[in-house]
Structure formats: structure tokens, C-alpha cells
Design a protein around this motif. Structure first.
Motif, PDB file in Angstrom:
ATOM      1  N   PHE A  32      25.676   8.516 -45.586  1.00 18.51           N
ATOM      2  CA  PHE A  32      24.725   7.673 -46.072  1.00 18.51           C
ATOM      3  C   PHE A  32      23.288   8.067 -45.386  1.00 18.51           C
ATOM      4  O   PHE A  32      22.266   7.830 -46.163  1.00 18.51           O
ATOM      5  CB  PHE A  32      25.076   6.107 -45.632  1.00 18.51           C
ATOM      6  N   LYS A  33      23.320   7.983 -44.112  1.00 19.79           N
ATOM      7  CA  LYS A  33      21.972   8.398 -43.493  1.00 19.79           C
ATOM      8  C   LYS A  33      21.195   9.606 -43.945  1.00 19.79           C
ATOM      9  O   LYS A  33      20.118   9.553 -44.055  1.00 19.79           O
ATOM     10  CB  LYS A  33      22.141   8.439 -41.920  1.00 19.79           C
ATOM     11  N   GLU A  36      19.813   8.505 -47.094  1.00 18.81           N
ATOM     12  CA  GLU A  36      18.569   7.497 -47.221  1.00 18.81           C
ATOM     13  C   GLU A  36      17.392   8.052 -46.418  1.00 18.81           C
ATOM     14  O   GLU A  36      16.370   7.731 -46.848  1.00 18.81           O
ATOM     15  CB  GLU A  36      19.322   6.428 -46.284  1.00 18.81           C
ATOM     16  N   ASP A  37      17.654   9.100 -45.419  1.00 22.37           N
ATOM     17  CA  ASP A  37      16.571   9.803 -44.659  1.00 22.37           C
ATOM     18  C   ASP A  37      15.799  10.596 -45.810  1.00 22.37           C
ATOM     19  O   ASP A  37      14.663  10.510 -45.763  1.00 22.37           O
ATOM     20  CB  ASP A  37      16.935  10.634 -43.682  1.00 22.37           C
ATOM     21  N   LYS A  41      14.488   5.394 -48.248  1.00 24.70           N
ATOM     22  CA  LYS A  41      14.698   4.082 -48.598  1.00 24.70           C
ATOM     23  C   LYS A  41      16.212   3.610 -48.471  1.00 24.70           C
ATOM     24  O   LYS A  41      17.186   4.687 -48.599  1.00 24.70           O
ATOM     25  CB  LYS A  41      14.531   3.832 -49.896  1.00 24.70           C
ATOM     26  N   SER A  42      16.656   2.718 -48.003  1.00 25.12           N
ATOM     27  CA  SER A  42      18.004   2.243 -47.917  1.00 25.12           C
ATOM     28  C   SER A  42      18.831   2.111 -49.195  1.00 25.12           C
ATOM     29  O   SER A  42      18.222   1.607 -50.329  1.00 25.12           O
ATOM     30  CB  SER A  42      18.107   0.936 -47.183  1.00 25.12           C
ATOM     31  N   GLU A  45      23.627  -2.185 -50.590  1.00 24.15           N
ATOM     32  CA  GLU A  45      24.569  -2.484 -50.076  1.00 24.15           C
ATOM     33  C   GLU A  45      25.959  -2.534 -50.628  1.00 24.15           C
ATOM     34  O   GLU A  45      27.177  -2.137 -50.064  1.00 24.15           O
ATOM     35  CB  GLU A  45      24.790  -3.884 -48.998  1.00 24.15           C
ATOM     36  N   LYS A  48      26.953   1.015 -51.160  1.00 24.10           N
ATOM     37  CA  LYS A  48      27.489   1.706 -49.944  1.00 24.10           C
ATOM     38  C   LYS A  48      28.915   1.098 -49.620  1.00 24.10           C
ATOM     39  O   LYS A  48      30.025   1.976 -49.206  1.00 24.10           O
ATOM     40  CB  LYS A  48      26.445   1.484 -48.872  1.00 24.10           C
TER      41      LYS A  48
END
Length: 195
Positions: A32-33, A36-37, A41-42, A45, A48
Motif C-alpha cells: 500500500f505504501k 500511496e507514495d 495520496k492515501s 480505507e 485497503k
């Protein structure tokens, strides 16, 4: 999301057990990181939570493809989400879409492609179902949209990933979709009958 996955498992086990066997293990924090990086943006939820149970489908090592799990589309693992997103971002940065005009539904920004559209399915023809993390003022962050590589439409499918996946699984349970070997995956029953 466990309940949604349980319903999906049940349907797959009854109708297409081999597709249940081809699901990847859940995505980890680093997966996920990385995404997102890259996008800055995230991720929503609910998305995820869904992917933490299964990180999409296992892709064939030779073809990079799989049978369609989501209305004819492959449910992409996060690594392939990153690959597809990067390919579209590169085309955007090269100016490939500068002269392209889209016809978006209300709630979707007018663009041929937006770097905050995150493709999580693929039909092997350059078309995707995407998370939209940059809607217009009347849209919702995390809404689900459909994009095509060669058509102008940008269609609003659902107001959130949760809504999208719940409606799809409900459609499976209600007999709106069938497995088609000819179409290589699960497709809308009416399309299968027309084929």
C-alpha cells in the motif's frame, strides 16, 4: 470487507472454484505504501480493507493476464495497479492526451486521464475500472469510475469502493452474472446470452 469476501468465496466455490484458488494472499503495508507514495495520496480505507484480504488475482507468468473476476475484468494485484498507473502517467506527461476530449459523467473531472485515477481492474484492452481520488466538486473522493483508452466516456459507477463491490457481489448472488469460458471470465448474463 470480510463479509463481502465470504459472499464472493461462496459464489465462486459454487460456480467457478478455480478462480477462488487463483486469488493472491492479502496485500501488506509496504504494498500500500509503495502505491500511496507514488500517487501522493492515501488510498480509501475500504479499498485497503478489501485488498488486505486478497491482493487481486494471480497473473499468468507468461501472459501477465488472468480470467476476468469483475464483470470480465481482471482484479489487479497492487503491483500491477502500480504498473498500469505508471504507464498512464507516462503517457500523460509525454503529452499524449493533450488533444483528447472526454465526456465525463457529473462528478468526474473533464480529462482523458487524471493521475489520481487509480486503475484496479483491466480488461486486457486498455480499459479500466478506477478509484477516482480527484473528483469534481459534485463528486466524492474514492468514487469508482470506468475509463476507456479509445472512447470519450468517463462513467460514474459507484460513489465508493464499498458500494461498488457490494453491488457487484449482490449481482452475482442474484444471477446477473455467469462464468463464460468463451469470454474467459465472469460476465454479465445478458452479454453472455447475446454472444
Amino acid at each position: 470487507m470480510i463479509e463481502i469476501w465470504n459472499k464472493l468465496y461462496t459464489w465462486l466455490e459454487q460456480h467457478v472454484p478455480h478462480l477462488a484458488d487463483e486469488l493472491n494472499e492479502g496485500a501488506g503495508v509496504q504494498s500500500f505504501k509503495k502505491l500511496e507514495d507514488a500517487i501522493g495520496k492515501s488510498l480509501p480505507e475500504d479499498f485497503k480493507a478489501f485488498y488486505s484480504i486478497h491482493d487481486g488475482q494471480a497473473l499468468d507468468e507468461d501472459t501477465g493476464s488472468a480470467e476476468g473476476l469483475i464483470d470480465g475484468d481482471i482484479l489487479l494485484p497492487l503491483e500491477e495497479v502500480f504498473v498500469q498507473w505508471t504507464a498512464w502517467k507516462t503517457l500523460l506527461e509525454e503529452g499524449q492526451f493533450d488533444q483528447m476530449v472526454s465526456t465525463p459523467d457529473k462528478g468526474i473531472k473533464n480529462a482523458w486521464w487524471n493521475p489520481l485515477w487509480i486503475p484496479f481492474t483491466h480488461d486486457d484492452n486498455g480499459n479500466h475500472i478506477c478509484l477516482d481520488l480527484d473528483p469534481d466538486d459534485s463528486g466524492a473522493v474514492g468514487q469508482v469510475i470506468m475509463t476507456w483508452h479509445d472512447a470519450t466516456e468517463r462513467v460514474l459507477v459507484a460513489s465508493s469502493f464499498s458500494e461498488f463491490i457490494a453491488e457487484y457481489v449482490e449481482g452475482l448472488e442474484n444471477g446477473l452474472y455467469v462464468y463464460s469460458e468463451e469470454w474467459s471470465g465472469i460476465i454479465n448474463k445478458e452479454e453472455a446470452e447475446d454472444f
